[in-house]
Design an enzyme around this catalytic site. Structure first.
Site, short mmCIF file in Angstrom:
data_model
loop_
_atom_site.label_atom_id
_atom_site.label_comp_id
_atom_site.label_asym_id
_atom_site.label_seq_id
_atom_site.Cartn_x
_atom_site.Cartn_y
_atom_site.Cartn_z
N ASP A 171 0.85 -1.19 0.00
CA ASP A 171 0.00 0.00 0.00
C ASP A 171 0.89 1.24 0.00
OD1 ASP A 171 -2.60 1.43 0.44
OD2 ASP A 171 -1.56 2.04 2.26
N GLU A 215 -1.12 -1.57 -5.98
CA GLU A 215 -2.27 -0.85 -6.48
C GLU A 215 -1.88 -0.15 -7.77
OE1 GLU A 215 -5.29 1.45 -3.63
OE2 GLU A 215 -3.23 1.51 -3.00
N ASP A 243 -3.03 1.40 7.06
CA ASP A 243 -2.22 1.05 5.90
C ASP A 243 -1.95 -0.45 5.80
OD1 ASP A 243 -2.19 3.76 5.34
OD2 ASP A 243 -0.26 4.09 6.32
#
Ligand SMILES: [Zn+2]
Length: 393
Positions: A184, A269, A350
């Protein structure tokens, strides 16, 4: 596996002049071809590489552009190939429309293929040059390696680099491992891993950024007319910026090598840079350049070592989902760093996001569905509604 080896070098005055001339001609040809293709594009026509190549031949015959004959023709042809690639990416919706190269802002570089350089006894001589380049061999080329492509560049701080693409037999797939990690990109840290580990920004980053801001303010204050001082201020900005990118690159190299060595599968991501930069603090934490550099390194190293990188949809609600029970929270403001779900689990924001990213990546991977980035989708849509997910090409 082909691998690029990059070194600094010190050009003679004659070499520096030849290369500067070549950079200028490369930029000119690229821009002329882009203008021609854009003009055709507005008429809904397409100009291909071969057509631009014919244009180049014609341009060289005009009086105005005769100077293009003075430099090696290979970097000019390569510029047309790069433009072709830029258009292929644009038509494939992987990139924005190609932009003109600017004299001050664009990267100065020239690419030579085998017909335009000689590599013998460890000495590299480029076309139109009498002497070999004085390269600082900071690390050896693989034994017996012979470059297939050579790229010469100069950064904004005035430093010269040569990058050689060679076959590197030492790059072999690593033994397979079952380990997988989700990553992340966060506010407080550069990256947070699904293992709970937090990776901070490179040391000095904060201080260097403050210096950069100061140098930029000084540059902005210099009057337009004051050429010498303005140039000096601009060099200062370039120097500070170069130091930041060097440190960051070093940091990212170590990080990506470790991640690839330790894990078989890495799920990230697919962040759209434009969206990140809107948030000031996020932009500070990780600049667009750092993110794309990180992802690029991760992808090519994964390829070297037989690992897999999966990019999951950036609209996947990784922060709002409880990684333990799967309950979706209604909202999760950015200032919430830890939270407790109804199931009783307390999450670090997170780490929870990284765990969710890993889970969605692995699910997609196992199902063979894969995940595809949606780089230019405006407006937010949940990835949950967009099944089946598709694989990153
Ligand atoms: Zn829960």
């Amino acid at each position: 596996m082909k691998r690029a080896f990059k070194y600094r070098f010190c050009p003679t005055d004659a070499q520096a002049a030849e290369l500067s001339r070549t950079f200028g001609c490369v930029r000119k040809v690229y821009n002329l071809a882009l203008a021609a293709r854009t003009e055709a594009w507005t008429r809904q026509e397409r100009v291909n590489y071969n057509q631009t190549s014919a244009m180049l031949t014609a341009w060289k015959k005009t009086e105005e552009l005769a100077y293009l004959n003075e430099v090696s023709s290979v970097p000019l042809q390569q510029a047309l190939r790069h433009l072709q690639t830029a258009f292929t990416n644009f038509f494939g919706k992987r990139a924005k429309y190609p932009r003109f190269k600017s004299r001050k802002k664009s990267r100065k570089s020239a690419e030579y293929t085998t017909s335009a350089f000689r590599f013998r006894d460890g000495k590299l001589t480029l076309a139109k040059m009498a002497e070999p380049l004085d390269i600082v061999w900071s690390r050896p080329l693989p034994e017996g390696a012979s470059p297939s492509t050579v790229t010469v560049s100069q950064d904004a701080a005035g430093r010269w680099y040569v990058s050689m693409l060679v076959e590197d037999p030492s790059v072999q797939p690593l033994p397979a491992t079952g380990a997988a990690v989700g990553i992340d990109v966060g506010l407080d840290h550069l990256l947070t891993l699904s293992t709970g580990e937090k990776v901070s920004n490179p040391r000095h980053e904060r201080r260097d950024r403050a210096r950069l801001a100061k140098a930029q303010r000084q540059l902005a204050r210099k009057a337009r007319g004051d050429g010498a001082n303005r140039a000096k201020a601009r060099r200062k900005v370039a120097k500070v910026y170069a130091r930041i990118t060097d440190r960051r690159r070093d940091h990212l190299h170590k990080l990506t090598t470790r991640l690839v060595r330790e894990n078989q599968t890495i799920v990230i991501e697919d962040l759209a840079v434009r969206n990140m930069v809107k948030n000031g603090s996020l932009a500070r934490a990780i600049s667009d350049a750092a993110w794309s550099e990180f992802r690029g390194m991760l992808e090519y190293k994964a390829q070297w070592y037989g690992r897999e990188v999966i990019a999951v949809d950036r609209w996947f609600p990784s922060s709002k989902l409880c990684s333990t029970c799967g309950t979706l929270q209604d909202r999760m403001p950015l200032n919430v760093r830890t939270w407790t779900c109804d199931c009783g689990t307390t999450h670090d924001r997170d780490v929870n996001a990284a765990k969710n990213i890993l889970a969605v990546g692995l699910t997609a991977s196992v199902c063979g569905a894969g995940v595809r980035p949606q780089r230019s989708t405006p407006g937010g849509q949940s990835a949950m509604k967009q099944k089946p997910l598709r694989r990153e090409p």
